[in-house]
Write a protein that holds these residues in place. Structure first.
Motif, PDB file in Angstrom:
ATOM      1  N   PRO A 172       0.741  -1.312   0.013  1.00  0.00           N
ATOM      2  CA  PRO A 172      -0.055   0.060  -0.074  1.00  0.00           C
ATOM      3  C   PRO A 172       0.823   1.221  -0.002  1.00  0.00           C
ATOM      4  N   LEU A 173       1.964   1.424   0.768  1.00  0.00           N
ATOM      5  CA  LEU A 173       2.860   2.479   0.871  1.00  0.00           C
ATOM      6  C   LEU A 173       3.288   2.647  -0.757  1.00  0.00           C
ATOM      7  N   VAL A 224       0.923   4.176  -3.087  1.00  0.00           N
ATOM      8  CA  VAL A 224       0.714   5.817  -2.576  1.00  0.00           C
ATOM      9  C   VAL A 224       1.629   6.371  -3.076  1.00  0.00           C
ATOM     10  N   TRP A 226       1.412   9.081  -6.297  1.00  0.00           N
ATOM     11  CA  TRP A 226       1.871  10.542  -6.035  1.00  0.00           C
ATOM     12  C   TRP A 226       2.846  10.925  -7.199  1.00  0.00           C
ATOM     13  N   TRP A 267      -0.004  14.764  -6.287  1.00  0.00           N
ATOM     14  CA  TRP A 267      -0.242  14.566  -4.972  1.00  0.00           C
ATOM     15  C   TRP A 267      -1.880  14.152  -4.670  1.00  0.00           C
ATOM     16  N   GLY A 281      -2.323  10.413  -4.829  1.00  0.00           N
ATOM     17  CA  GLY A 281      -1.759   9.739  -3.612  1.00  0.00           C
ATOM     18  C   GLY A 281      -2.654   9.910  -2.468  1.00  0.00           C
ATOM     19  N   LEU A 282      -3.243  11.234  -2.082  1.00  0.00           N
ATOM     20  CA  LEU A 282      -3.899  11.401  -0.962  1.00  0.00           C
ATOM     21  C   LEU A 282      -5.179  10.540  -1.086  1.00  0.00           C
ATOM     22  N   THR A 329      -5.671   7.646  -2.680  1.00  0.00           N
ATOM     23  CA  THR A 329      -5.398   6.346  -2.498  1.00  0.00           C
ATOM     24  C   THR A 329      -5.287   6.215  -1.026  1.00  0.00           C
ATOM     25  N   ALA A 330      -4.398   7.008  -0.299  1.00  0.00           N
ATOM     26  CA  ALA A 330      -4.110   6.849   1.132  1.00  0.00           C
ATOM     27  C   ALA A 330      -5.431   6.851   2.165  1.00  0.00           C
TER      28      ALA A 330
END
Length: 219
Positions: free
Chosen positions: A28-29, A32, A36, A41, A44-45, A47-48
């Protein structure tokens, strides 16, 4: 450890667990960071946020299942019931009610300190529960002081809400013995459900109160 005769898991036994943990956190990291960099950005946000929501949903679901399992594990034996004093008997009934999805709060109903339980079911139906013990088991049918139920709407925690349409308040009297004949007649005339010793044992062994009293047929 081995020289001392003590054995623990070998590295190849614990390696799969570590690999699984690294993948669960790392993938997952990585996703993201990749989004990103590639899309911006905002990707990425988003998805997070989606991952955080998913993790939260899983955690809440596991807690719900664990709580349900704990409730379903509530059981009492004949010995538990017979050994309980009045307060313990009331606590047993309260835990059974909570197990089956009702709230149960003790309220003092008269100057003698008699306590009833009041609450609501998952469907919003209000409930009042009183208790009788001792004399019923002896089979005495003569007049005696008996626990009577005042209207549930008179309970101190009443918030003024109307009953769900078609559902009258559930009024219970629970006994560890059997009810005298005049109490059965009184209950039938006043819309009160009686739970005698035999039914209580079935309830305590795991049977749901709705099944025990056929509450789903009400209305």
């Amino acid at each position: 450890m081995i020289l001392r005769g003590e054995y623990g898991p070998r590295w190849w036994e614990v390696a799969p667990a570590y690999v699984g943990l690294l993948l669960a956190v790392g993938l997952p990291l990585f996703a993201v960071v990749w989004l990103w960099v590639r899309l911006g950005w905002w990707a990425g946000l988003l998805t997070a946020g989606a991952l955080a929501y998913g993790v939260r949903a899983v955690v809440l679901r596991r807690r719900e299942v664990a709580a349900r399992n704990r409730r379903s594990a509530v059981r009492f034996t004949r010995a538990d019931i017979e050994a309980a004093d009045d307060r313990g008997f009331r606590r047993i009934v309260g835990r059974l009610l909570v197990r089956d999805g009702w709230t149960a709060k003790g309220v003092v109903v008269n100057g003698a300190g008699v306590v009833h339980l009041v609450g609501t079911g998952a469907d919003g139906r209000r409930m009042g529960c009183a208790f009788e013990r001792g004399v019923e088991a002896a089979g005495e049918d003569g007049p005696r002081l008996a626990a009577t139920l005042r209207p549930v709407s008179a309970a101190p925690d009443d918030d003024g809400r109307d009953e769900p349409e078609g559902l009258a308040p559930l009024l219970l009297v629970v006994s560890s013995g059997r009810f005298a004949r005049y109490r059965v007649v009184w209950a039938a005339r006043n819309g009160v459900r009686l739970v005698d010793g035999g039914q209580l044992l079935r309830w305590a062994a795991g049977e749901n109160l709705r099944v025990l009293l056929a509450l789903d047929l009400d209305g």
